[in-house]
Design a protein around this motif. Structure first.
Motif, PDB file in Angstrom:
ATOM      1  N   PRO A  61       0.655  -1.144   0.171  1.00 55.25           N
ATOM      2  CA  PRO A  61      -0.142   0.044   0.045  1.00 55.25           C
ATOM      3  C   PRO A  61       0.896   1.310   0.110  1.00 55.25           C
ATOM      4  O   PRO A  61       0.415   2.344  -0.528  1.00 55.25           O
ATOM      5  N   ALA A  62       1.988   1.028   0.531  1.00 52.87           N
ATOM      6  CA  ALA A  62       2.943   2.450   0.596  1.00 52.87           C
ATOM      7  C   ALA A  62       3.376   2.947  -0.652  1.00 52.87           C
ATOM      8  O   ALA A  62       3.681   3.955  -1.152  1.00 52.87           O
ATOM      9  N   GLY A  63       3.274   1.822  -1.784  1.00 50.99           N
ATOM     10  CA  GLY A  63       3.907   2.258  -3.030  1.00 50.99           C
ATOM     11  C   GLY A  63       5.213   2.588  -3.261  1.00 50.99           C
ATOM     12  O   GLY A  63       6.199   1.874  -2.501  1.00 50.99           O
ATOM     13  N   GLY A 100      -6.431   3.398   0.197  1.00 49.50           N
ATOM     14  CA  GLY A 100      -7.133   2.521   1.352  1.00 49.50           C
ATOM     15  C   GLY A 100      -8.395   2.613   1.243  1.00 49.50           C
ATOM     16  O   GLY A 100      -9.228   2.006   1.925  1.00 49.50           O
ATOM     17  N   LEU A 101      -9.015   3.190   0.042  1.00 52.83           N
ATOM     18  CA  LEU A 101     -10.453   3.435   0.052  1.00 52.83           C
ATOM     19  C   LEU A 101     -11.218   2.279  -0.752  1.00 52.83           C
ATOM     20  O   LEU A 101     -12.317   2.103  -1.339  1.00 52.83           O
ATOM     21  N   GLY A 102     -10.333   1.303  -1.417  1.00 41.88           N
ATOM     22  CA  GLY A 102     -10.849   0.406  -2.249  1.00 41.88           C
ATOM     23  C   GLY A 102      -9.792  -0.139  -3.173  1.00 41.88           C
ATOM     24  O   GLY A 102      -8.747   0.143  -3.321  1.00 41.88           O
ATOM     25  N   ASP A 103     -10.241  -0.943  -4.099  1.00 44.59           N
ATOM     26  CA  ASP A 103      -9.335  -1.806  -4.996  1.00 44.59           C
ATOM     27  C   ASP A 103      -8.021  -2.249  -4.452  1.00 44.59           C
ATOM     28  O   ASP A 103      -6.914  -1.853  -4.832  1.00 44.59           O
ATOM     29  N   MET A 144     -10.174  10.917  -5.461  1.00 46.68           N
ATOM     30  CA  MET A 144      -9.439  12.237  -5.833  1.00 46.68           C
ATOM     31  C   MET A 144      -9.323  13.211  -4.344  1.00 46.68           C
ATOM     32  O   MET A 144      -7.952  13.790  -4.449  1.00 46.68           O
ATOM     33  N   ILE A 145     -10.220  13.431  -3.678  1.00 43.26           N
ATOM     34  CA  ILE A 145      -9.749  14.157  -2.615  1.00 43.26           C
ATOM     35  C   ILE A 145      -8.566  13.570  -1.873  1.00 43.26           C
ATOM     36  O   ILE A 145      -7.609  14.331  -1.459  1.00 43.26           O
ATOM     37  N   ALA A 146      -8.551  12.205  -1.679  1.00 35.56           N
ATOM     38  CA  ALA A 146      -7.425  11.783  -0.828  1.00 35.56           C
ATOM     39  C   ALA A 146      -6.144  11.806  -1.528  1.00 35.56           C
ATOM     40  O   ALA A 146      -4.862  11.981  -0.758  1.00 35.56           O
ATOM     41  N   VAL A 147      -6.231  11.617  -2.790  1.00 33.57           N
ATOM     42  CA  VAL A 147      -4.734  12.029  -3.602  1.00 33.57           C
ATOM     43  C   VAL A 147      -4.329  13.399  -3.508  1.00 33.57           C
ATOM     44  O   VAL A 147      -3.179  13.410  -3.416  1.00 33.57           O
TER      45      VAL A 147
END
Length: 615
Positions: free
Chosen positions: A188-190, A395-398, A486-489
Motif C-alpha cells: 500500500p505504501a507504493g 485505502g479506499l478500495g481496489d 481524488m480528494i485523498a490523492v
C-alpha cells in the motif's frame, strides 16, 4: 479489383504498428497497414514538443468530449481528447511515460475471465519490446526488463532538479523509492521514481520509430498506406456465419477503395476509433445503430461502452530554482521556437542577419542547445518535462492494485498552452496570469491522479458516416467513489508540496480566485474537502488514457477475436477489461506484441521470436 492481403491492420498506432511489423517478419505472408494520418513531422522526435502536436489536425484527431461531472472550468465545458493521427498514433503525441501498470491489474484481468492475460503471462511481451538503457539514477528490477527489443526506454539526461526534488519529497512523505515497472510495485505504501520514458538517445521512440521505421517499412510483403481513412469493415455472410473479408477506405485523393483480407482484419484504431468502426460496420448496440441509420449485423451491446479514463488535478506551485521556465524551454528547442509572433526572433530566418547583439546571442545559444540535443540526446528538449511519479494505495478500495498516482510536471507552461491545449482561461485561473505564466517564471505542477476510476463513459455514433467525430461521453465522477479518491490523492499531493516547501521554499498552491472566495480560502490555509471537490470538478484534466470500449469478455474473447464475426480481431487499449493503474501506452504496446503472436500461432506464421507459452 482492389488490393488483397493476408492480413489488414487498421491503425498504425501503439498496437497496430507493432502487429504489422511482427506479422511481416514472416516473408510468406502479405500485410497491409492502413493509417489515416501521415508520417510524423520533424517536431515529433523532440520530446519537449508534445504540446505542438496536440490541437494540430495533421497529427491529432482533435476530439473533445462531454466531461460529465468535470470540465466546469474548461472551454465549452468539454474535455480535450487528443488522439494521434499519424504513423505511431498516440505514441507520437503522448508525454512518453513508460508505465506498465501494477502486476495486480493483469492478475485481476485474468481472474475476471481474460485467460492468458495474468501478469506472469504478459510480462514476456513487455520484455520482448523493451530496450532499456539502465541508469544509476533509478532503481531497476533487471529481471523484469528487456534490453534488446526495438523500443527505446531510458531516463532523461540530465535529471532536472525539480524532478529529483519531487522524488526526495515523496520519500520524505512516506513513499519509498523503487522500480515501478518491476515485478513488485510495493504494498500500500507504493513507490516513487524518476520516470522511465520511451526515448532513445533523447529522441522519441514511438512505435513508428521503434517497430516500422527503416528496414521493416520497406519489406516487400508489408504495404503501409498513409492518408487512408478506413470507413467500414466489409462483413459478409448470414447471421451466425458472418466473416470480415476486408475494409473500405477513402484514399488521399478522396476515392473509395477496398482491400480484401484473406485471413484476418485486425482493428487497432484505439479506444475511440475501434468501437466507432465496429458500429458503423453494423457491430454494436442494435437500438443505437438503428437510431443513427446503421443496419445492425451483430447486436453487441457492449461496443463503445465501459469507457475508462484517468483524470488528474494539477497543483500549480511557483518553484524558483526548481521549475523550468518557458524561456528556457524555448531556447532548448532551437531558434524556430523563439520566432515571431510569440517569440523575440524574426518570423523569417532570412532576417537574422540584422539582429542586435543580444538577440544574436540568444539565437546562437538556442542553436547550440538544439544541436547538442540532436547530436547527444542531452538537454532540456530530451523529455516532455513529465519526469517523475509516485504510486500508492489510498485505502479506499481496489486492494488488488494502487489506486493513486502523483506525477511531477517540471514546468507551469504559458498562457497559450493553458488556453489552447488545456482549454482553461488563464484570467479565470490566476489572480495575476501575466506574472504566474510569464516567460521567465519558474513553476511546477504536482499532478494528483486517481488511477482506478469506477465511473464509466461511452462512445456513441453521431452519424453513419465514420468521418464524423463520435459522441464521446466521459461521465467523469459519476460514481461518488472517484471523488473520494481524488480528494485523498490531492491531500497526499499537498503533503509532497509541503515537503518541497520545507526543503526548497516553493510557493503556495494556486487556487483560482473565484473558487477561493466561494470557499473562504486564503493562501496557505488548509483546503477543505468541498474546495478540493470544486477544484476537481472545474479543473481536472484527462491524462489521455481512454480504454475498455471493446473489452475482453464483452466484445472480444481472450484471443481478441470479435464475438460474432470470424476473421476480425481488435487489438489496442480498447480491449483492456479495466484500465491499468498508470499510463497506458506501455500496456497498449504489450497488447500489440501478444496479439501478433496469437495471430501468428493461429495461422502458422514464423516470427523472429515467440515469447508466449503454447496456445
Amino acid at each position: 479489383m482492389g488490393e488483397a492481403a493476408d492480413f489488414v491492420v487498421v491503425g498504425a498506432g501503439s498496437a497496430g504498428a507493432v502487429i504489422a511489423a511482427r506479422l511481416s517478419e514472416d516473408p510468406t505472408t502479405r500485410v497491409v497497414l492502413i493509417e489515416a494520418g501521415g508520417a510524423p513531422p520533424p517536431a515529433e522526435l523532440m520530446p519537449a514538443a508534445c504540446p505542438v502536436l496536440q490541437v494540430n489536425p495533421e497529427t491529432d484527431w482533435m476530439y473533445t468530449a462531454d466531461a460529465g461531472g468535470a470540465g466546469l472550468g474548461l472551454a465549452g465545458g468539454r474535455m480535450m481528447v487528443p488522439r494521434g493521427r499519424m504513423l505511431g498514433g498516440s505514441s507520437g503525441i503522448n508525454y512518453l511515460a513508460y508505465v506498465r501498470g501494477h502486476p495486480g491489474d493483469f492478475d485481476s484481468w485474468a481472474e475476471g475471465g481474460a485467460s492468458g492475460w495474468s501478469y506472469d503471462e504478459v510480462l514476456p511481451y513487455f520484455r520482448k519490446s523493451e530496450a532499456l538503457v539502465t541508469s544509476g539514477e533509478v532503481p531497476i528490477d533487471a529481471e523484469a526488463h528487456g534490453t534488446d527489443g526495438p523500443l527505446g526506454v531510458a531516463v532523461r539526461a540530465p535529471v532536472l532538479p525539480g524532478a529529483q526534488a519531487f522524488v526526495e519529497a515523496a520519500v520524505a512523505a512516506g513513499i519509498p523509492a523503487g522500480d515501478y515497472n518491476g515485478r513488485d510495485r510495493g504494498g500500500p505504501a507504493g513507490l516513487v521514481s524518476l520516470l522511465q520514458t520511451t526515448t532513445l538517445a533523447g529522441k522519441r521512440a514511438s512505435t513508428y520509430h521503434a517497430f516500422l521505421e527503416g528496414k521493416p517499412e520497406i519489406r516487400p510483403n508489408l504495404m503501409v498506406l498513409t492518408h487512408a481513412q478506413v470507413t467500414r469493415i466489409v462483413i459478409e455472410g448470414e447471421p451466425g456465419a458472418l466473416r470480415a473479408t476486408g475494409v473500405e477506405y477513402v484514399d488521399e485523393n478522396g476515392a473509395t477503395q477496398v482491400i480484401t483480407a484473406r485471413n484476418e482484419v485486425v482493428l487497432s484504431a484505439g479506444s475511440i476509433g475501434s468501437p466507432q468502426l465496429l458500429m458503423v460496420s453494423g457491430v454494436g448496440p442494435r437500438e443505437h445503430l438503428e437510431d443513427v441509420g446503421v443496419a445492425c449485423r451483430v447486436d453487441a451491446p457492449d461496443v463503445g461502452q465501459h469507457l475508462k479514463d484517468h483524470l488528474q488535478f494539477g497543483l500549480f506551485v511557483p518553484a524558483p530554482g526548481l521549475g523550468v521556465s518557458m524561456v528556457s524551454m524555448g531556447i532548448a528547442m532551437g531558434p524556430d521556437a523563439l520566432r515571431a509572433p510569440a517569440g523575440p526572433l524574426p518570423a523569417d530566418p532570412a532576417d537574422d542577419g540584422s539582429l542586435p547583439p543580444e538577440l544574436e546571442g540568444l539565437r546562437a545559444e538556442a542553436e547550440r542547445q538544439v544541436t547538442e540535443w540532436f547530436t547527444t540526446g542531452s538537454g532540456l528538449a530530451s523529455s516532455s518535462l513529465y519526469d517523475a511519479s509516485a504510486w500508492f494505495s489510498t485505502g479506499l478500495g481496489d486492494p488488488h492494485t494502487h489506486d493513486a498516482q502523483i506525477g511531477l510536471f517540471a514546468c507551469g507552461y504559458n498562457a497559450d498552452i493553458w488556453q489552447g491545449v488545456l482549454r482553461v482561461d488563464p484570467a479565470a485561473y490566476f489572480a495575476d496570469p501575466e506574472t504566474a505564466l510569464s516567460p521567465t517564471a519558474e513553476s511546477m505542477l504536482v499532478l494528483a491522479n486517481p488511477v482506478q476510476p469506477h465511473s464509466e463513459g461511452e462512445i456513441l455514433l453521431t452519424s453513419p458516416d465514420p468521418r464524423e467525430a463520435p459522441d464521446i461521453r466521459m461521465n467523469y465522477y459519476d460514481d461518488p467513489h472517484d471523488m473520494a479518491v481524488m480528494i485523498a490523492v490531492v491531500r497526499r499531493a499537498l503533503d509532497i508540496v509541503d515537503k518541497l516547501r520545507e526543503a526548497h521554499g516553493v510557493g503556495e498552491v494556486q487556487v483560482p480566485p473565484a473558487l477561493a472566495a466561494k470557499h473562504g480560502h486564503t493562501p496557505g490555509a488548509e483546503m477543505s474537502d468541498a474546495l478540493i471537490e470544486d477544484l476537481a470538478r472545474h479543473y481536472s484534466f484527462t491524462v489521455y488514457h481512454p480504454t475498455s470500449t471493446c473489452r475482453i469478455g464483452s466484445v472480444v474473447d481472450p484471443d481478441l477475436r470479435v464475438l460474432g464475426v470470424d476473421g476480425l480481431r481488435v487489438a489496442d487499449a480498447s480491449v483492456m477489461p479495466n484500465v491499468v493503474s498508470g499510463n497506458t501506452n506501455a500496456a497498449a504496446i504489450m497488447i500489440g506484441e501478444k496479439a501478433a503472436e496469437l495471430i501468428a500461432r493461429d495461422h502458422g506464421l514464423t516470427l523472429d521470436e515467440f515469447v508466449g507459452g503454447p496456445a
